[in-house]
Design a protein around this motif. Structure first.
Motif, PDB file in Angstrom:
ATOM      1  N   HIS A 222       2.411  77.726  -3.134  1.00 51.99           N
ATOM      2  CA  HIS A 222       1.522  77.704  -1.974  1.00 51.99           C
ATOM      3  C   HIS A 222       2.162  78.473  -0.813  1.00 51.99           C
ATOM      4  CE1 HIS A 222      -0.718  74.660  -4.166  1.00 51.99           C
ATOM      5  NE2 HIS A 222       0.443  74.069  -4.403  1.00 51.99           N
ATOM      6  N   PRO A 223       1.713  79.696  -0.556  1.00 54.51           N
ATOM      7  CA  PRO A 223       2.215  80.457   0.593  1.00 54.51           C
ATOM      8  C   PRO A 223       1.868  79.758   1.900  1.00 54.51           C
ATOM      9  CG  PRO A 223       1.009  81.867  -0.947  1.00 54.51           C
ATOM     10  CD  PRO A 223       0.755  80.461  -1.352  1.00 54.51           C
ATOM     11  N   VAL A 224       2.782  79.830   2.879  1.00 54.95           N
ATOM     12  CA  VAL A 224       2.588  79.180   4.179  1.00 54.95           C
ATOM     13  C   VAL A 224       2.536  80.250   5.265  1.00 54.95           C
ATOM     14  CG1 VAL A 224       3.469  77.504   5.842  1.00 54.95           C
ATOM     15  CG2 VAL A 224       3.811  77.121   3.383  1.00 54.95           C
ATOM     16  N   PHE A 225       1.405  80.304   5.973  1.00 58.98           N
ATOM     17  CA  PHE A 225       1.235  81.228   7.088  1.00 58.98           C
ATOM     18  C   PHE A 225       1.261  80.441   8.393  1.00 58.98           C
ATOM     19  CE2 PHE A 225      -0.613  83.248   3.421  1.00 58.98           C
ATOM     20  CZ  PHE A 225      -0.336  84.603   3.565  1.00 58.98           C
ATOM     21  N   PHE A 226       1.771  81.064   9.442  1.00 63.18           N
ATOM     22  CA  PHE A 226       1.808  80.454  10.772  1.00 63.18           C
ATOM     23  C   PHE A 226       0.905  81.249  11.703  1.00 63.18           C
ATOM     24  CE2 PHE A 226       5.488  78.585   8.910  1.00 63.18           C
ATOM     25  CZ  PHE A 226       5.770  77.429   9.624  1.00 63.18           C
ATOM     26  N   GLY A 227       0.335  80.567  12.715  1.00 58.29           N
ATOM     27  CA  GLY A 227      -0.490  81.284  13.668  1.00 58.29           C
ATOM     28  C   GLY A 227      -1.220  80.357  14.608  1.00 58.29           C
ATOM     29  N   SER A 228      -2.187  80.916  15.320  1.00 55.46           N
ATOM     30  CA  SER A 228      -2.984  80.163  16.283  1.00 55.46           C
ATOM     31  C   SER A 228      -4.434  80.599  16.193  1.00 55.46           C
ATOM     32  CB  SER A 228      -2.471  80.379  17.705  1.00 55.46           C
ATOM     33  OG  SER A 228      -3.390  79.880  18.651  1.00 55.46           O
ATOM     34  N   ALA A 229      -5.322  79.641  15.903  1.00 58.21           N
ATOM     35  CA  ALA A 229      -6.743  79.959  15.852  1.00 58.21           C
ATOM     36  C   ALA A 229      -7.272  80.305  17.237  1.00 58.21           C
ATOM     37  CB  ALA A 229      -7.517  78.781  15.269  1.00 58.21           C
ATOM     38  N   ILE A 230      -6.674  79.744  18.277  1.00 60.38           N
ATOM     39  CA  ILE A 230      -7.144  79.982  19.645  1.00 60.38           C
ATOM     40  C   ILE A 230      -6.799  81.390  20.114  1.00 60.38           C
ATOM     41  CG2 ILE A 230      -6.925  79.265  22.052  1.00 60.38           C
ATOM     42  CD1 ILE A 230      -8.568  77.364  20.315  1.00 60.38           C
TER      43      ILE A 230
END
Length: 682
Positions: A222-230
């Motif tokens: 399971h690859p894990v991505f980081f970020g912000s929807a806002i």
């Protein structure tokens, strides 16, 4: 053009609806990003969803990524609406599991990940809210590995995490640490890669990316991505990951028609609209479409309807395209469509060829119930009609009609669901209601063996039916099994069927009023009066057995056998995990004991403590209320349904909703009077 049916799942408030808005904006479907707080998001269309800022019903919206059409399904995050998530999981090709970078892995996150893994649904993890104060990178990644699955790999780094200017940078082949971690993870599940890795042979980065896509598509890693929807940080990398790593829909458009109904709603004119995921074949307007389901069992052990199949003409079809629905002549394999014309369709029905491997329930059944009281009482008829319509959209509401007290109960997952039902009845049906105190739904299990039989038209049996039944305990989780020790041809099939159906109906209320499960009911004796009449007369019911005779006698025989066998009442238990300051453990233990919790040995690490164990479902809400005061507001509680356990102490009884076959005089008085009223008295 490829298709991908993608689910967005998360614990409540992790930001999945905001992520949906961001994906639609990035794909060019919407010009302006809606806000959950402002109540103007695309997928939260219900007035109540906009008011409360939570997702209650699943919603479908589509967008394109290059040559892939994505049908994105936004699901509720609150555990009270887990049934809505359950229905969606069966139609997904892949999923994005959203986690908050602030709160990290939460109780519902664990439940969802376990189910995704059980169904082997390819899943990408997106750690959202990297722009929020308190956001974390390393500790969240470690929690994902420890609490969800070790088969994860971070796909990028975050600069300025916890600030509005947080930026996400994807890893690539120029990052030796990432390449090494990726190689090791992939080699654990690929013998060819492992051999090359051990031999020290160079592995092209393109080969690693191919293996990453293959193993993600098989739900192995399971690859894990980081970020912000806002802010949109990291969303481009996530979209690339969805396109590259999640598998497209499969299905033969020329094969036999096969699909699943995962949602039912009412149109403006009150007509039923069925949401169908097609796995094979194609459905066209004006097709005569068979639908229904076989007899399965849920986790509560209740047996489904054996072989219910209907057929109706499809009058209209819509498919999803670029953020909206458009009318179409057909819906084909891989697509999700809305079908009109299936008046008797229900959630969970198979259309066309049924899937023999379908699972009835993925999550635990509701463990709470409450009586719904209309204001004024004269609205009882309207209330039952309205609740029946709500139950069409959520079968686990499970209406329980009490004709004696003129009351109706609904099954619940929690208090928030109660508030939503109340608001929905007021807004959509104009019915004001209150709820009685929420109670726990228990069940009864058979202790020993009991048997009984009665001979037709022989005192004290007033019915022209001979029935013998034996009740035995069954394996835990087996539900109700019905068997015959008489020849199938010893009676007409309609009479045999009447006994079997009535056995299932009768066991909904055992000795203490709870549903009886995990037992084997065997028919040991049978006898009937063939159709006959007086000389030169027409058929005479007073001389011939009818299905009504067997339906009326079965509860008396079965409950006599059940009483002889004996039952124990079992209450639902939740497993809990409580993180709290170590110095508050002492005061917390007596409270847990009073709530009948059974804690295990606590694990103390410095100033913090982790305590796991079991607690009755009826006491979870009380523990949640007391926790802030007990732990100075620092306690974190996770609970989930675990199993049913025999009640210790006073056994709870549930008021019966029938005329009590345990009381023969009362039962016969009512039954014979009812028959006489129908002109069937002898």
């Amino acid at each position: 053009m490829h298709l991908l049916n993608l689910g967005i799942l998360a614990h409540v408030d992790a930001g999945k609806t905001s992520l949906t808005e961001r994906l639609l904006h990035t794909a060019g479907v919407i010009d302006e990003i809606g806000s959950v707080d402002d109540g103007n998001t695309r997928t939260d269309s219900l007035a109540l969803e906009r008011q409360r800022g939570i997702t209650i019903k699943s919603a479908v919206v589509s967008f394109a990524i290059d040559d892939i059409t994505v049908n994105l399904i936004d699901t509720p995050g609150h555990p009270d609406f887990i049934a809505e998530v359950e229905r969606v999981l069966s139609v997904l090709d892949g999923a994005v599991l959203v986690i908050s970078a602030v709160e990290g892995v939460q109780a519902q996150t664990r439940v969802l990940m376990r189910t995704l893994q059980r169904l082997r649904i390819p899943t990408i993890v997106f750690v959202n809210k990297t722009d929020r104060g308190g956001a974390r990178y390393a500790s969240v990644l470690r929690a994902v590995s420890e609490k969800l699955t070790p088969a994860v790999v971070a796909m990028g780094s975050v600069d300025g995490i916890g600030t509005r200017g947080a930026r996400c940078a994807p890893f690539g082949e120029s990052d030796p640490v990432f390449v090494s971690r990726l190689t090791e993870l992939l080699a654990e599940r690929d013998d060819a890669l492992l051999a090359a890795y051990v031999d020290g042979a160079p592995l092209p980065y393109s080969r690693l990316r191919e293996a990453l896509a293959a193993q993600t598509g098989q739900a192995l890693i399971h690859p894990v991505f980081f970020g912000s929807a806002i802010t949109g940080a990291g969303v481009d990398a996530l979209i690339s990951g969805i396109r590259e790593l999640l598998p497209a829909s499969r299905g033969d458009a020329d094969g036999p028609v096969s699909g699943t109904v995962f949602k039912v709603e009412r149109g403006p004119a009150g007509e039923k609209v069925a949401y169908v995921r097609m796995f094979s074949g194609a459905v066209r307007t004006r097709d005569r479409l068979p639908f229904g389901r076989g007899g399965g069992r849920g986790e509560s052990g209740e047996r489904g309807e054996p072989g219910r199949r209907d057929e109706a003409k499809v009058t209209a079809i819509s498919v999803f395209d670029q953020g909206s629905t458009v009318r179409a002549a057909s819906v084909r394999a891989g697509q999700i469509g809305k079908l009109w014309g299936l008046g008797d369709v229900r959630i969970g029905d198979a259309v066309g060829v049924a899937d023999a491997g379908a699972i009835d329930h993925l999550f635990a059944p509701p463990t709470l119930e409450s009586v719904v009281v209309p204001c004024p009482p004269a609205d009882r008829g309207e209330l039952h009609f309205a609740l029946a319509q709500l139950a069409e959209q959520d079968p686990l509401i499970n209406l329980r009609q009490d004709d004696i007290r003129k009351e109706v109960s609904v099954s619940l997952y929690g208090e928030v669901q109660k508030e939503v039902i109340q608001a929905t009845l007021a807004d959509e049906f104009g019915i004001d209601v209150t709820f009685r105190r929420t109670t726990t739904i228990c069940l009864e299990r058979v202790v020993g063996t009991g048997s009984a039989f009665e001979v037709g038209d022989k005192d004290p049996n007033p019915f022209l039916a001979t029935i013998g039944l034996r009740v035995d305990p069954g394996p835990i989780g087996s539900g109700v099994q019905y068997r015959l020790e008489v020849e199938l041809g010893s009676m007409p099939f309609s009479l045999m069927r009447a006994v079997e159906e009535t056995v299932g109906e009768t066991l909904r209320q055992g000795i203490h009023g709870w549903q009886v499960t995990d037992c084997i009911v065997t028919m040991t004796h049978s006898g009937y009066w063939p159709r006959q009449s007086h000389s030169h007369a027409v058929f005479d019911k007073s001389m011939s057995s009818t299905a009504g005779d067997f339906r009326n006698l079965t509860p008396l025989v079965l409950m006599t056998a059940l009483k002889q066998a004996g039952t124990t009442v079992h209450e639902p238990m939740h497993r809990f995990r409580l993180e709290l300051p170590a110095d508050t453990l002492g005061p917390a233990l007596p409270v847990l004991a009073r709530l009948r919790a059974v804690p295990r040995t606590p694990a103390v690490q410095g100033a913090s403590c982790v305590l796991e164990g079991e607690i009755p479902a009826a006491r979870v809400h009380e523990l949640q209320q007391q926790l802030p005061a007990l732990t100075r507001g620092e306690g974190v509680l996770e609970t989930a349904f675990d199993s049913y356990r025999a009640v210790v102490g006073t056994v709870p009884d549930r008021p019966r909703t029938d005329h009590n076959p345990l009381n023969r005089k009362e039962y016969l008085l009512h039954t014979v009077r009812r028959i006489a009223g129908q002109g069937e008295s002898r």
